[in-house]
Every structure is written in C-alpha cells, then in structure tokens.
Design a protein around this motif. Sequence first.
Motif, PDB file in Angstrom:
ATOM      1  N   UNK A 149       0.832  -1.204   0.000  1.00  0.00           N
ATOM      2  CA  UNK A 149       0.000   0.000   0.000  1.00  0.00           C
ATOM      3  C   UNK A 149       0.868   1.256   0.000  1.00  0.00           C
ATOM      4  N   UNK A 150       1.929   1.245   0.782  1.00  0.00           N
ATOM      5  CA  UNK A 150       2.829   2.392   0.866  1.00  0.00           C
ATOM      6  C   UNK A 150       3.441   2.709  -0.492  1.00  0.00           C
ATOM      7  N   UNK A 151       3.792   1.660  -1.258  1.00  0.00           N
ATOM      8  CA  UNK A 151       4.458   1.852  -2.547  1.00  0.00           C
ATOM      9  C   UNK A 151       3.497   2.204  -3.674  1.00  0.00           C
ATOM     10  N   UNK A 152       2.261   1.683  -3.628  1.00  0.00           N
ATOM     11  CA  UNK A 152       1.392   1.772  -4.795  1.00  0.00           C
ATOM     12  C   UNK A 152       0.059   2.480  -4.564  1.00  0.00           C
ATOM     13  N   UNK A 153      -0.365   2.609  -3.301  1.00  0.00           N
ATOM     14  CA  UNK A 153      -1.680   3.181  -3.007  1.00  0.00           C
ATOM     15  C   UNK A 153      -1.543   4.136  -1.830  1.00  0.00           C
ATOM     16  N   UNK A 154      -0.881   5.233  -2.075  1.00  0.00           N
ATOM     17  CA  UNK A 154      -0.499   6.152  -0.991  1.00  0.00           C
ATOM     18  C   UNK A 154      -1.698   6.684  -0.210  1.00  0.00           C
ATOM     19  N   UNK A 155      -2.854   6.811  -0.858  1.00  0.00           N
ATOM     20  CA  UNK A 155      -4.013   7.371  -0.160  1.00  0.00           C
ATOM     21  C   UNK A 155      -4.530   6.453   0.949  1.00  0.00           C
ATOM     22  N   UNK A 156      -4.144   5.180   0.898  1.00  0.00           N
ATOM     23  CA  UNK A 156      -4.577   4.251   1.953  1.00  0.00           C
ATOM     24  C   UNK A 156      -3.781   4.423   3.241  1.00  0.00           C
ATOM     25  N   UNK A 157      -2.606   5.012   3.112  1.00  0.00           N
ATOM     26  CA  UNK A 157      -1.722   5.121   4.281  1.00  0.00           C
ATOM     27  C   UNK A 157      -1.323   6.573   4.508  1.00  0.00           C
ATOM     28  N   UNK A 158      -2.297   7.463   4.371  1.00  0.00           N
ATOM     29  CA  UNK A 158      -2.015   8.889   4.573  1.00  0.00           C
ATOM     30  C   UNK A 158      -1.529   9.140   6.002  1.00  0.00           C
ATOM     31  N   UNK A 159      -0.704  10.160   6.126  1.00  0.00           N
ATOM     32  CA  UNK A 159      -0.101  10.481   7.428  1.00  0.00           C
ATOM     33  C   UNK A 159      -1.175  10.780   8.465  1.00  0.00           C
ATOM     34  N   UNK A 160      -0.983  10.242   9.667  1.00  0.00           N
ATOM     35  CA  UNK A 160      -1.912  10.485  10.758  1.00  0.00           C
ATOM     36  C   UNK A 160      -2.967   9.413  10.925  1.00  0.00           C
ATOM     37  N   UNK A 161      -3.076   8.489   9.943  1.00  0.00           N
ATOM     38  CA  UNK A 161      -4.072   7.410  10.052  1.00  0.00           C
ATOM     39  C   UNK A 161      -3.498   6.242  10.839  1.00  0.00           C
ATOM     40  N   UNK A 162      -4.352   5.452  11.491  1.00  0.00           N
ATOM     41  CA  UNK A 162      -3.877   4.244  12.178  1.00  0.00           C
ATOM     42  C   UNK A 162      -3.260   3.276  11.173  1.00  0.00           C
ATOM     43  N   UNK A 163      -2.496   2.318  11.671  1.00  0.00           N
ATOM     44  CA  UNK A 163      -1.856   1.330  10.807  1.00  0.00           C
ATOM     45  C   UNK A 163      -2.894   0.592   9.972  1.00  0.00           C
ATOM     46  N   UNK A 164      -2.609   0.449   8.695  1.00  0.00           N
ATOM     47  CA  UNK A 164      -3.526  -0.247   7.787  1.00  0.00           C
ATOM     48  C   UNK A 164      -3.516  -1.746   8.085  1.00  0.00           C
ATOM     49  N   UNK A 165      -4.706  -2.351   8.176  1.00  0.00           N
ATOM     50  CA  UNK A 165      -4.792  -3.809   8.305  1.00  0.00           C
ATOM     51  C   UNK A 165      -6.013  -4.296   7.533  1.00  0.00           C
ATOM     52  N   UNK A 166      -6.226  -5.611   7.573  1.00  0.00           N
ATOM     53  CA  UNK A 166      -7.307  -6.199   6.783  1.00  0.00           C
ATOM     54  C   UNK A 166      -8.690  -5.763   7.280  1.00  0.00           C
ATOM     55  N   UNK A 167      -8.792  -5.278   8.509  1.00  0.00           N
ATOM     56  CA  UNK A 167     -10.087  -4.898   9.060  1.00  0.00           C
ATOM     57  C   UNK A 167     -10.515  -3.494   8.656  1.00  0.00           C
TER      58      UNK A 167
END
Length: 844
Positions: A149-167
Amino acid sequence: MRSIVAARPFFSSLKLRPLVLASRPPRFFRSYSTPNMASITVHNSLKPGAPVPFVPKADGKISWYACGPTTYDLSHLGHARNYLSNDIIRRIFQDYFGYEVNFVMNYTDVDDKIIIKARRQRLLELEKEKSYTPEQLRELVSKAFQAYAQSNLALLVAEGQPTLDENNYQGRKDAAYGKVLAGGTLTGEGRPGDPEAKIKMHLNNMDSAAKCLQTSSGFDGAEDILLPYLDSLYKETIDTSDQTIFTDLTQRMEKAFNDDMTALNVLEPTAVTRVTEYVPQIVSFVEQIIQKGFAYEADGSVYFDIGAFEKAGNTYARLRPESRNDKALQEEGEGSLSKSSGGQKKRDADFALWKRSKPGEPYWPSPWGQGRPGWHIECSVMASDKLGDNMDIHSGGIDLAFPHHDNELAQSEAYFHQCGNGEHTWVNYFLHMGHLSIAGSKMSKSLKNFQTIQDALATTYTARSMRIVFLMGRWNDGVEISGDMRKQADSWENTLDNFFTNIKAKVAEADVPTDGVKDLSLTGAGSTLAEDLEQAKKDLDAALRNSFDTPSAMQVILRLVRNANIYMNDKATSSDLQSVEAVARWVTKIVGIFGLDATATPPYNGLGWGSASAAAAANTDPRTAAKPYAAAYERVKADVQALNLSATSIQSALEQSPESEFAEAEKSGERDMEKLAIPYLRATSRLRDELRAIVPSLGSESQAKQAVLALSDRIRDYDLTDLGVQLDDQIDKPSLIKFVPAARLIAAREEKASLLAEKARQKEEARRAREKAEEEKWAKAKVPPQEMFKNDPKYTEWDADGLPTKLAEGNEAVPKSQAKKLKKDWDRQKKLHDEYLSKFGGKA
C-alpha cells in the motif's frame, strides 16, 4: 563469468564498411518499372500524416526488423494484435505484391521484467521452504500488505491514520478510491485510462491479500503483495552466477509464445535473434559509440549523450519529438531496476546503453565492469547484424515509439555516423501497430487487464475469427474490444463459410474438373458476375496499395460474395457455375493471402478454406481417410436391406457400389479428404433419396412407411451429421452434399431438438391449462343461479330467485345500480348452468 548462451563472433554476418556505406545515398525514393511493385503507399511514423510512397532499397526485396516479445510471461491479445498485424502486412507484401521479405525478429531474454519475475519466483520458492508458525506467517503477510500500500496506493496510508490492516482496509479503500472504482478518474476530470487501470489492479491485489489475512490461508492469494516485499528484503542474496533462474523462465515463455504464434497461423521469421546471444557484440557496439563521442561511462554504466548527438547535426526523438521531455516515459524506458544503477548522468534524458549490475541481477564482463545491456541497444545491435546499416522496415507496437524506437534510432545512427556526411538513415519506414485497449486502457501485463492468447483461443476466438477482427480494423489504428466488433467479424466469416460450402457442393454435384477456372470469358447472365469480379479485383488492389487498407478489402470481398450468392440463388437465372466458381477461387486466393486458412499454402489455388480434419487427412493413407465415410455407407446399406423393400429403384441403388469411383480417385493420387469421401457420400445420399421417393407409395399408417421415414431422418441427422456432412434436399434432383464442421451441425441438431422439446413442453402446458380452465368452468356452472349469492356474507336477504335484496352492513336495501349488476351476473350464471344441465343432465 559464464554467459547464458555462447555468443557468435561479433557481427558475423554484418560485413560493415561504415565510411563507404554512410557516404552512399539511401535508395529510398527510387522508382520502379515493375507495375505490381509501383504506387504502394504506407503510413510511415517517420513522416507523420498521409501515407507515403513505399520504395524498398533493393528491387523486389524487403528487409524488415520487428521487435519481438519480452519472454517473461504468457502472451495476451495485445501481443496478438501486434504480431497478427505484422503477419498480415508481411503476407500481403510476399503473396500479393510478390516481394521477397527478409523478416527478422528478436526475443528479449534479458530485461528488468525478466530479472524481477524470475528472482521473485525463486525468493517465493525459498520462502515456502521455511518453517513458519501461523503467527509468523501472518506477520510476514501483514508487513507485505502495508508495504504494498505504501508503494502503490499512498491514499490508503495517509499520514496520521492508524496502521492499515485487513479490518480497516475496505473502508479506507472506498473512501480513497471509490470514485475510481465507480468508473471515475483520479483527478475527477476526463475519461479513465492507464493510471486508473493501474489503481484497480493494485486494489485487486490488496483485496486478495486482505482476504488471505482474514482467513489465515498462508501464502495463497497473497503472492502479488508478497513478491515485491520479499524482493526488497532478499534480492541481493540471490546467486546470479547461476543464470538458469532466468533462462528457465525465458525459454519456457519463448516456447509458449511460439506455440501461440503457430496456433494463430503466424509465419515464422526468416531469422530470430536473442539478446543473450549478442552480449559481446553489444559491448563492441557501445564501445564504438563512445569512441565517436556520443556516449560516456559513469561508475560502471554507459549513457547515450543526447547533447553531443544533436550537436553533431543529428535529430533526437524523430518519431515522437513531443515526448522527448516526458520523464514518466523516460523512466519507463530505463526500467524499474535502473534507479541508482550507476553514476550521475549529464542530463535526465540521457539513456543507458550499458547498466552496471547490482547484487541480485545477471551480469556479463565489459570494459566498464560487470553489467548488462540497456533495453534499447539490444535491437540496434541485432537488427544491424542481420540487416546492415540501413533497413526498409522496422515495426512494433505504437507504445514502443518513444522512448524505445527513438532511442534505437539515435544510438544506431550514432554508431553509423560519419562526420561531414549528414544524418545517417538507419530505417526507411517505421510501422507502428495500433494497440488493443479495454475500457479505455492499453491491454498490458503490467495492468493485469489482459486475456492470454491461450485463454482467448480456448474460450472466445478461433485463430481465424481473431485474425478477421484485426483485418476489419486498420493496422495502425487502436482497437477497442467490443461485442459489435465480434458480431461483425462473425457475420463476415459465416457469409464466406456458407458461400464456400455451397459452391463446393455445387461443383461436386456437377462433377466438373476442379483444377481451377483460368479465365472468365462469359456471356449472358454470367457476364454480370464476371464484371463484378473484375471490379472487385481493382477495388481490392487499390485498398491494399493504400497502406494495406484491409477494412476496405474485407468489404470488397463481402460485396462480391453477396453478389455471387444472389446470382447463384436466382431461380430465374440459369446459373453459370463457372462464373461463380471463378469468384470463389479468387476469394479463396485472397483469404489465403490474408492468412485466414491455416491449411493453405501459396499460391492458394484451392476452392474454399480447409478444415483441421481435412488437413490431417491429407497426411493419411486414402483408405484410412475415407474409412469413416465407407463405414457409414455400409451401415446404411445394411439397414436399407433389412427393410426388405421390393421397389426396383431401391434394389438398383443397393447394387451401385462406390468402390470403383473411390479406387479411381485413390489411383490418381488424390489426397483431398472431401474428394475421397464423395463416392461413399453419393452412394449413401442416393439410398436415402430413393427411400424418400417411395414414401408416397407406402400406406399412410403402415409400419414400413414409419420405418423408412425414421431411417431417412437418421441418415441425415446422425450418420452424416456426425461426420460433418449436411444433406440439402432438392426437388427432382439428388440431395446436395455439403461439408460443414461436425461440431456446428451437431450443435444445430441439439438446438433443434431443444426447440422441439420446448415446443412440446409449451404445448403440454397449454393442454393442461385448457383442461384446468374447463374443469373450473363446469365446477362454476354446476351451481344454480338461485344459490350463487346465498353464501355471500355481504347480504342478509334474497328474493325468490336468490337475488340479494338487503345488505348486511347497515341493514339497508341493495342499491338499484348494484342490483342491476347482480342481475346481469345472475343471468350469465343461469345461461352457464343451463348449458351444464344440457351437457351433463344434472349429474356431477
């Protein structure tokens, strides 16, 4: 250091003398006296706009280099578009215009895509050998999930959001990319294209990985996000001195590509080259460019010096000058492994001729250290080796125009450049095939929006139907896959297929010589068709001379065939078979030239296109090839004899053996399956015709008549259909024998049976509905009119005839309007009840 494949001596077949060759003006605009080689025009990417005259450098000969596949994955329909278009134009040059074409194609078997895929596959294999606990495996996949996600879908891991997981993934996906998934664009403007297709591809990979994490299914479904993550961790640990991890992949994919091309009836190249066989030559080629001052070395890599090249009077980006500063295309041309691959370039646009190999990449020795060829230099060296310092045609997909082909031109012209002689011409004509798109995006492996050729041939297309689709579009235009395009192609194919089937049946019925119609000197009705044929020849010639305008050519063929069908089916005309056959033989020649008949070979003098079964039979002993037809005849003959019919015509037909006619064909050396089968089919059809002829003389309800009709139908619908033979009944003439693919006939038979079954089902349902309605009618009729309202709770009082007089609600009299309606109902019931009494006499 061991190379993948031993290379040949440098420029073993090139025999270059740069000073002499460079000073000789190219024979680019020479005119020809040979009529068939004059006035051909072609769209040349080096001269954008209208088609320009095509004049090869050697009389009657064409030198042609085509960019081949990068052998790292299965080929898809986008590749089919390119290589079928190449093949069609090549066939037109060779078999229509009569040129001798030296067609050279390369295999790119060392490339960033190959390196990445082969290395990642190996890393995944090693990872699967490790002993992970479920918790450790889950942690690995989770880290890969976040990294992807960090490499290809930056909007999923925008700064300030909790860690991305399957939930929380699904909610973030909808919020960040919902508009793209709904068919919109990233910017909110215009139509979706490649960037949106790439986003959807990355999201699909994340979807699979999220499901994998939710179900704790290990590696399954998570490979697409795991592979880049493992590569980032361990790529430098791979021992690339053993290059079999790369060659195993490329050799397997090269074979798959060749199998695909064979299946599509694409001609083999005159010569094939592979990058790994040319590494020493590539090194020498790069050295020459450096010596001429057009390239420089930087920390183990070598870059082309665009500034020096242009300063010497040369032109860079001749094909796509508007793209020369497109950084995205420049980076794509350098490859995904080229970041930090060497020292500082003089300018961003300078491109790599030789790349210093990093750990985890294959390498070869060079004066600049261990490295590997740049992408563009490969084609320059291989094409020059086979075709010299100047070639007629270079072709490839339109997406290769910049930077690949522009860089090829620059480095090749730099290699052959001679000071004071002006710009060198390495390629006279650049042909770029339009790409295939789906939903507005280029079909490509990187976007995963493709259908492989193998899958397409197994589920959607035949080799012929795919080629027809591309023939119906201009080779240099883009093609968007659509249902209408398929329907149009299917209609064209069916029209020709039926025409060929009918004319072949008519020729066989007439029992005329089949060595071809040489001339059309016709009078009467046939002269009109002869005129149509001559006009079609002129129109098709004009179309092919106009930059291989196959869409117009296909329409010319279709119009002619429709005219021939009208003429052949005109009951008021005494049809001249020779004129129709002449049309069919010319059409056969053209579809052969277009590559639509995989069983045909030049000069395409047959009648109609062949079938796979006929092609197989051509290499079989005649008796063996005819055996199924002989067996069908013997079976039918035995069944007719078993009927014990006394009719003289039946007995005469039984006595006429097909063996002498077959023996004569066999003795003549005949190998055409259809012609070998005809004696047995005629004999079988004759028996059936005689059975049908005696039906009126049999009793209308006799068992003999039913048996004859059943056998007649079985012969037509099963015995012959299963062999790919259709019988068309004719009045006062023998049945017409047609060869049609068995699968088509069987499908039609099953469809007919299904329709009859459905019709019978509907008929039975209608019968039951009528019975039920009749039942309900008489059940209602059984009630006397005096009793029909007595049990209705809406009323409390009735008169002597049983008509309601008082309402239950309010204890009021029935209103006059309502009483009038009730009386009408009472009258109808009385009429119905009287009918019941008359029919049943009052009995239940």
